[in-house]
Design an enzyme around this catalytic site. Structure first.
Site, PDB file in Angstrom:
ATOM      1  N   HIS A 167      43.191  35.296  44.421  1.00 15.05           N
ATOM      2  CA  HIS A 167      42.293  34.592  43.344  1.00 15.05           C
ATOM      3  C   HIS A 167      43.018  33.826  42.818  1.00 15.05           C
ATOM      4  O   HIS A 167      44.280  33.670  42.526  1.00 15.05           O
ATOM      5  CB  HIS A 167      41.710  36.575  42.751  1.00 15.05           C
ATOM      6  CG  HIS A 167      41.336  35.984  42.317  1.00 15.05           C
ATOM      7  ND1 HIS A 167      41.181  36.275  40.852  1.00 15.05           N
ATOM      8  CD2 HIS A 167      40.094  37.034  42.224  1.00 15.05           C
ATOM      9  CE1 HIS A 167      40.716  37.013  39.780  1.00 15.05           C
ATOM     10  NE2 HIS A 167      38.961  36.828  40.786  1.00 15.05           N
ATOM     11  N   ASP A 172      35.516  40.671  47.368  1.00 16.46           N
ATOM     12  CA  ASP A 172      34.573  40.153  48.280  1.00 16.46           C
ATOM     13  C   ASP A 172      35.321  40.940  49.588  1.00 16.46           C
ATOM     14  O   ASP A 172      34.374  40.427  50.513  1.00 16.46           O
ATOM     15  CB  ASP A 172      34.601  38.571  48.155  1.00 16.46           C
ATOM     16  CG  ASP A 172      33.868  38.260  47.068  1.00 16.46           C
ATOM     17  OD1 ASP A 172      34.662  37.671  46.440  1.00 16.46           O
ATOM     18  OD2 ASP A 172      32.697  39.023  46.927  1.00 16.46           O
TER      19      ASP A 172
END
Ligand code: SDX
Length: 394
Positions: free
Chosen positions: A270, A328
């Site tokens: 991320h 996700d």
């Protein structure tokens, strides 16, 4: 009492804007919606209450919540003429392509909520976006699979209505499973807003020019579609299916570490979180709840995902680079279990993120000091030079 709470992460010089909506501490793995931890909001609230919180800054009273839910409920239908747009799309078009087209086209119908200088029109546009996204998303799904559109129902709550519009068929009664509806609602909460991610920044930049909210949200949908962003949930499930079994994990871990191999562990890493994405933990718990409710004892892809996470989190490469599962990683397994094809995963992300985009757009347009966005560049091209006539070019 909203105290002044400023946190200087050391990069304020590159901060694109100020905002009061969502706070992320990437090192701690903290996510706050208007100061409330995502864990508490996901556990105790529901999606429309979260929409109210993100839009107006406070949790609603009972009366405020009932009024807001009523107003959203009565905007869920779309102009009947819009349904004719679908006939122009190929059945095998990716539903995200349909979403880009349909949401942008809202500004071709709802002329009474495109004047951003009018607070009433801004409020109506916000309600319309939140209310109509599930209807459009469900229609995109039904069109994709060749089934008739299903109208929204006013007696169902937001998530249940969405599942009903996606999975009911005219031939038989469809009963929404309340456990699955609650899981869907929580998944929407987890995806609702996330500070200045790529698609939200796109919406802000588009909105800073004075473009109407429907066009700005369509721009956000286009940006979210990318596999490095909202498209990662679809890519993560495809990756897990490609890995197929826990025996194959070491090969893929090696590929993810190989700089010469473009393969990335989808659903991992991320830009901001250098710790576990708090949403991923809640998503994993929700995944187990959905599989249990559906009586799915062991999902081979969940086994692969959990083993992959375990191996990656004990591998120096991932530990040094602070790569953890993000939202996700488990969402694809959950959405597939709920009955959605991978092509719908990012559509669901865009449905939920619409409230974050609208809240951030609203915050920006209501800031009297805001100007049109104009990022600068570091020019690395040719120095100034004179034009060369074509006969003298080599
Ligand atoms: C979302 O911004 C948001 O908030 C987005 C989002 C939201 O709610 O809006 O949270 C939603 O988009 C989540 C992210 C979904 N994307 C993916 O899961 C795709 C896979 N992840 C990677 O593509 C990647 O992690 C990014 C794009 C998310 C971030 O990439 P960066 O900016 O390169 O990450 P980084 O700088 O922290 O990377 C550090 C290193 C780099 O190697 P070096 O250049 O230091 O040698 O780790 C490597 C990266 O190449 N790396 C990975 C990796 N992610 C980063 N290596 C293998 N697998 C990965 N997944």
């Amino acid at each position: 009492q909203t105290g002044m709470f400023t946190y200087d992460p050391g990069f304020t010089s590159t901060a694109s804007c100020e905002s009061k909506i969502t706070y992320i501490d990437g090192n701690e793995g903290t996510l706050l919606y208007r100061g409330y931890p995502i864990e508490q909001v996901a556990e105790n609230g529901d999606f429309l209450e979260t929409c109210y919180l993100l839009l107006y800054g406070e949790l609603p009273t009972q009366a405020q919540k009932e009024d807001f839910v009523h107003r959203v409920t009565y905007h869920t239908m779309i102009h009947e003429q819009m349904t004719r747009f679908f006939a122009g799309f190929r059945r095998d078009a990716h539903p995200m392509a349909v979403m880009c087209g349909m949401v942008g086209a809202l500004s071709a119908f709802y002329h009474d909520s495109t004047d951003i200088s009018d607070p009433h029109q801004r409020m109506i546009a916000s309600l319309r976006m939140i209310a109509k996204m599930p209807t459009i998303a469900a229609m995109a799904y039904k069109y994709h699979i060749g089934q008739p559109f299903v109208f929204p129902r006013n007696d169902l709550d937001y998530a249940a209505n969405f599942l009903h519009m996606c999975f009911s068929v005219p031939c038989e009664e469809y009963k929404v499973n309340p456990v699955l509806a609650r899981a869907m609602d929580r998944i929407f909460i987890l995806h609702a807003d996330h500070e200045q991610n790529a698609s939200t920044s796109t919406v802000r930049l588009a909105g800073s020019s004075g473009a109407n909210p429907f066009a700005c949200i369509a721009a956000g949908i286009a940006c979210l579609w990318g596999p490095a962003h909202g498209g990662a949930n679809e890519a993560a499930l495809t990756m897990l299916a490609e890995i197929g079994s826990v025996d194959n994990i070491p090969e893929y871990i090696a590929r993810a570490k190989d700089k010469n191999d473009p393969f990335r562990l989808m659903g991992f890493g991320h830009r901001v979180y250098k710790n576990y994405d708090p949403r991923a933990r809640i998503m994993q718990k929700t995944c187990h709840e959905v599989l249990a409710e559906l009586g799915i004892k062991d999902d081979p892809l969940l086994d692969v995902a959990m083993e992959l996470e375990k191996i990656a989190l004990s591998d120096d490469y991932f530990v040094e680079k602070k790569l953890y599962p993000n939202i996700d990683f488990y969402s694809g397994i959950t959405l597939r279990a709920l009955g959605f094809p991978t092509t719908m995963f990012t559509v669901l992300f865009s449905l939920a993120r619409t409230v974050g985009w609208i809240a951030q757009w609203k915050e920006m347009v209501e800031d009297p000091s805001q100007k049109i966005g104009r990022p600068r560049q570091l020019y690395t091209g040719a120095a100034q030079r004179d034009y060369t006539p074509i006969g003298q070019r080599r």
